[in-house]
Design a protein around this motif. Structure first.
Motif, PDB file in Angstrom:
ATOM      1  N   PHE A 261       0.600  -1.284  -0.194  1.00 10.59           N
ATOM      2  CA  PHE A 261       0.557   0.027   0.493  1.00 10.59           C
ATOM      3  C   PHE A 261       0.963   1.249  -0.260  1.00 10.59           C
ATOM      4  CE2 PHE A 261      -2.975  -3.763   0.451  1.00 10.59           C
ATOM      5  CZ  PHE A 261      -4.120  -2.798  -0.180  1.00 10.59           C
ATOM      6  N   SER A 263       1.751   3.445  -2.952  1.00 12.27           N
ATOM      7  CA  SER A 263       1.078   4.389  -4.591  1.00 12.27           C
ATOM      8  C   SER A 263       2.395   4.771  -5.643  1.00 12.27           C
ATOM      9  CB  SER A 263       0.077   5.883  -3.561  1.00 12.27           C
ATOM     10  OG  SER A 263      -0.583   6.140  -4.892  1.00 12.27           O
TER      11      SER A 263
ATOM     12  N   GLY B  44      -0.257   3.841   4.566  1.00 10.09           N
ATOM     13  CA  GLY B  44       0.197   2.847   4.231  1.00 10.09           C
ATOM     14  C   GLY B  44      -1.046   1.578   4.417  1.00 10.09           C
ATOM     15  N   THR B  47      -4.059   2.357   4.767  1.00 11.10           N
ATOM     16  CA  THR B  47      -5.384   1.763   3.368  1.00 11.10           C
ATOM     17  C   THR B  47      -5.130   0.723   3.102  1.00 11.10           C
ATOM     18  OG1 THR B  47      -3.296   3.628   2.846  1.00 11.10           O
ATOM     19  CG2 THR B  47      -5.003   2.764   0.771  1.00 11.10           C
ATOM     20  N   GLY B  48      -4.767   0.056   3.251  1.00 14.53           N
ATOM     21  CA  GLY B  48      -4.476  -1.208   2.637  1.00 14.53           C
ATOM     22  C   GLY B  48      -5.521  -1.945   3.967  1.00 14.53           C
ATOM     23  N   ALA B  51      -8.529  -1.306   2.282  1.00  9.41           N
ATOM     24  CA  ALA B  51      -8.885  -2.125   0.736  1.00  9.41           C
ATOM     25  C   ALA B  51      -9.077  -2.953   1.327  1.00  9.41           C
ATOM     26  CB  ALA B  51      -7.287  -1.993   0.138  1.00  9.41           C
ATOM     27  N   LYS B  55     -12.762  -4.625  -0.882  1.00 10.71           N
ATOM     28  CA  LYS B  55     -12.874  -5.633  -1.928  1.00 10.71           C
ATOM     29  C   LYS B  55     -13.214  -7.116  -1.162  1.00 10.71           C
ATOM     30  CE  LYS B  55      -8.244  -5.551  -2.247  1.00 10.71           C
ATOM     31  NZ  LYS B  55      -6.762  -5.761  -2.634  1.00 10.71           N
ATOM     32  N   PHE B 135     -13.195   5.852   0.964  1.00 11.01           N
ATOM     33  CA  PHE B 135     -11.911   5.911   0.347  1.00 11.01           C
ATOM     34  C   PHE B 135     -11.128   6.225  -0.855  1.00 11.01           C
ATOM     35  CE2 PHE B 135      -9.823   2.057  -1.653  1.00 11.01           C
ATOM     36  CZ  PHE B 135      -8.450   1.949  -0.112  1.00 11.01           C
ATOM     37  N   THR B 139      -8.280   8.527  -1.757  1.00 10.37           N
ATOM     38  CA  THR B 139      -7.173   7.766  -1.864  1.00 10.37           C
ATOM     39  C   THR B 139      -6.818   8.048  -3.632  1.00 10.37           C
ATOM     40  OG1 THR B 139      -8.269   6.179  -3.146  1.00 10.37           O
ATOM     41  CG2 THR B 139      -7.087   5.736  -0.560  1.00 10.37           C
ATOM     42  N   CYS B 142      -3.591  10.339  -2.924  1.00 15.16           N
ATOM     43  CA  CYS B 142      -2.219   9.848  -3.175  1.00 15.16           C
ATOM     44  C   CYS B 142      -1.344   9.492  -4.803  1.00 15.16           C
ATOM     45  CB  CYS B 142      -1.804   7.840  -2.788  1.00 15.16           C
ATOM     46  SG  CYS B 142      -3.202   7.513  -1.836  1.00 15.16           S
ATOM     47  N   GLY B 143      -2.313   9.175  -5.064  1.00 12.04           N
ATOM     48  CA  GLY B 143      -1.587   8.923  -7.314  1.00 12.04           C
ATOM     49  C   GLY B 143      -0.939  10.328  -7.264  1.00 12.04           C
TER      50      GLY B 143
END
Lengths: 300, 153
Positions: A261, A263, B44, B47-48, B51, B55, B135, B139, B142-143
């Motif tokens: 995780f 990014s 992270g 986020t994990g 996710a 999911k 979420f 998120t 992030c990118g």
């Protein structure tokens, strides 16, 4: 007098040879689809091909606003992506499908000039004629943009386009994608996406001194030619993504998240925006193929 | 509470402890490059865990979701201060020079992460659909921030 004449003859032969070797070599007519493309299917080809990453107008978010202008800094100079919108004067509005196919798959402009391989035609040459026709049909549905992008900024000898004919002799083999008879359909689909439209190797395979991809380093990453940092190794080696499962690879392409995780950043962020538009089956196919390629250690 | 959720809470708890610890430089290592890396690891971890719930790999638990978003928000609040002049190098930093040459743009990106994480906490998501939307909103930061301001080494 005799020597001068001889030197002139030798020079002329050399020039003629250069001229012949560097001639543009367009596609055979048979290699161009003769049916009308399907713009709906072309939308997926557009995102699989990552067209927006270079051709969208920078500093705005619409991936279908194709004014060009993105600057790609390389060791050879700075390449500026042109306008790809269907504008008649600024973009590709006057082109035919044959013009588009020759640009994509032979790196030749409608006027016969060579394109620089910053435009990844060495990958796009593997695409099917149907995908090219569908993509062209989709591009013609987009908004015409008036902006004219700046020209490239390259030093001698790279500013002589004709010389690219020699480069193409070395690196543009003209072969379409060939499925591996030993591989599953899923892996073949992934191989097509990675090596054809997805053009992953254009960054993830390191290049030699004159900018050709090194097949012995296929997808093994290396120093980033755009500047600092490195391009990750995406082969299934411990140095690459050997520890990632197929579903983790597929999820990373959809979300940008690594299994830890972190990014993705840099130009990969735009790649993820494109990949997220594909059906899940295509991301899974890419993952299956990446797990099947030869594992390569990082180069030292 | 089943086993996976207990693990989730444990991960989140350690993440928030890490985030809180590094946000107080007086009691932690004082290299901002190390502090901000630890902070991103907390994000992270949060986020994990998020996710996994999004999911469907872990059952949705509103308290875990709340905790994860709090970790992100706490990190966003202190993050911008961890890039002072002079911390451009060292600690194998992956911070891009643009953070300092385009400080206003970087500050705006951090402020957006802070605002988005605050917005989804008012009130915290009560069900999985609300959490999925939250979420997605947080998120995408992030990118978009890593795209401009982080270089992978």
């Amino acid at each position: 007098m005799r020597w001068i004449a001889a030197a002139c003859v030798v020079g002329l032969i050399g020039l003629a040879g250069f001229w012949l070797l560097t001639m543009p070599r367009p596609l055979d007519a048979a290699a161009i689809a003769n049916a009308q493309g399907d713009p709906e299917a072309g939308r997926l080809v557009y995102f699989a091909g990552g067209c927006a990453s270079c051709h969208k107008t920078p500093d705005q978010d619409d991936p279908l606003h194709l004014g060009g202008g993105f600057a790609l800094k390389t060791p050879f100079g700075t390449f500026v992506a042109p306008n790809l919108s269907p504008h008649a004067d600024a973009g590709v509005g006057r082109w035919s499908l044959a013009d588009f196919a020759n640009a994509m798959q032979r790196g030749i402009a409608p006027d016969g000039r060579h394109y620089y391989p910053a435009f990844p035609y060495t990958s796009y040459q593997r695409m099917t004629a149907t995908d090219i026709a569908d993509l062209w049909a989709f591009i013609l549905t987009l908004e015409p943009v008036e902006t004219i992008a700046e020209g490239h900024d390259l030093g001698f000898p790279f500013n002589i386009r004709r010389g690219l004919g020699l480069w193409k002799q070395l690196y543009l083999d003209g072969k379409p994608f060939a499925p591996d008879p030993a591989a599953t359909d899923v892996v073949d689909r992934g191989a097509y996406l990675v090596n054809g439209p997805g053009h992953c190797g254009e960054c993830h395979t390191s290049r030699d001194a004159i900018g050709g991809p090194d097949p012995s380093r296929h997808l093994a990453g290396g120093p980033d030619p755009e500047g600092e940092g490195k391009i990750p190794n995406i082969t299934p080696h411990a140095d690459g993504i050997g520890a990632w499962s197929e579903s983790e690879i597929a999820y990373s392409l959809e979300s940008g998240f690594t299994p830890e995780f972190d990014s993705f950043g840099g130009t990969m962020a735009a790649v993820v925006r494109n990949m997220a538009q594909l059906p899940a089956s295509d991301r899974e196919a890419i993952a299956a193929y990446l797990k099947s390629v030869p594992p390569l250690a990082d180069a030292n | 509470m089943n086993a996976s959720c207990t693990i989730c809470v444990a991960v989140a708890a350690s993440a928030i402890i890490a985030a809180t610890t590094v946000a107080v430089p007086a009691i932690a290592a004082d290299d901002p490059a190390v502090l901000r890396q630890d902070m991103m690891k907390s994000v992270g971890a949060a986020t994990g865990m998020s996710a996994a719930m999004v999911k469907g790999e872990a059952p949705f638990d509103a308290r875990v979701a709340h905790l994860a978003l709090r970790v992100m928000n706490a990190s966003a609040n202190g993050f911008g201060a961890l890039f002072p002049e002079g911390s451009e190098t060292g600690a194998e930093t992956e911070a891009k020079a643009e953070i300092w040459s385009d400080r206003a743009g970087f500050d705006a990106a951090v402020a957006k992460f802070r605002d988005d994480t605050a917005a989804v906490l008012a009130p915290p998501p009560a069900d999985l659909d609300a959490f999925k939307a939250a979420f997605g909103q947080v998120t995408q930061n992030c990118g978009s921030c890593h795209e401009k301001y982080r270089v992978k080494k």
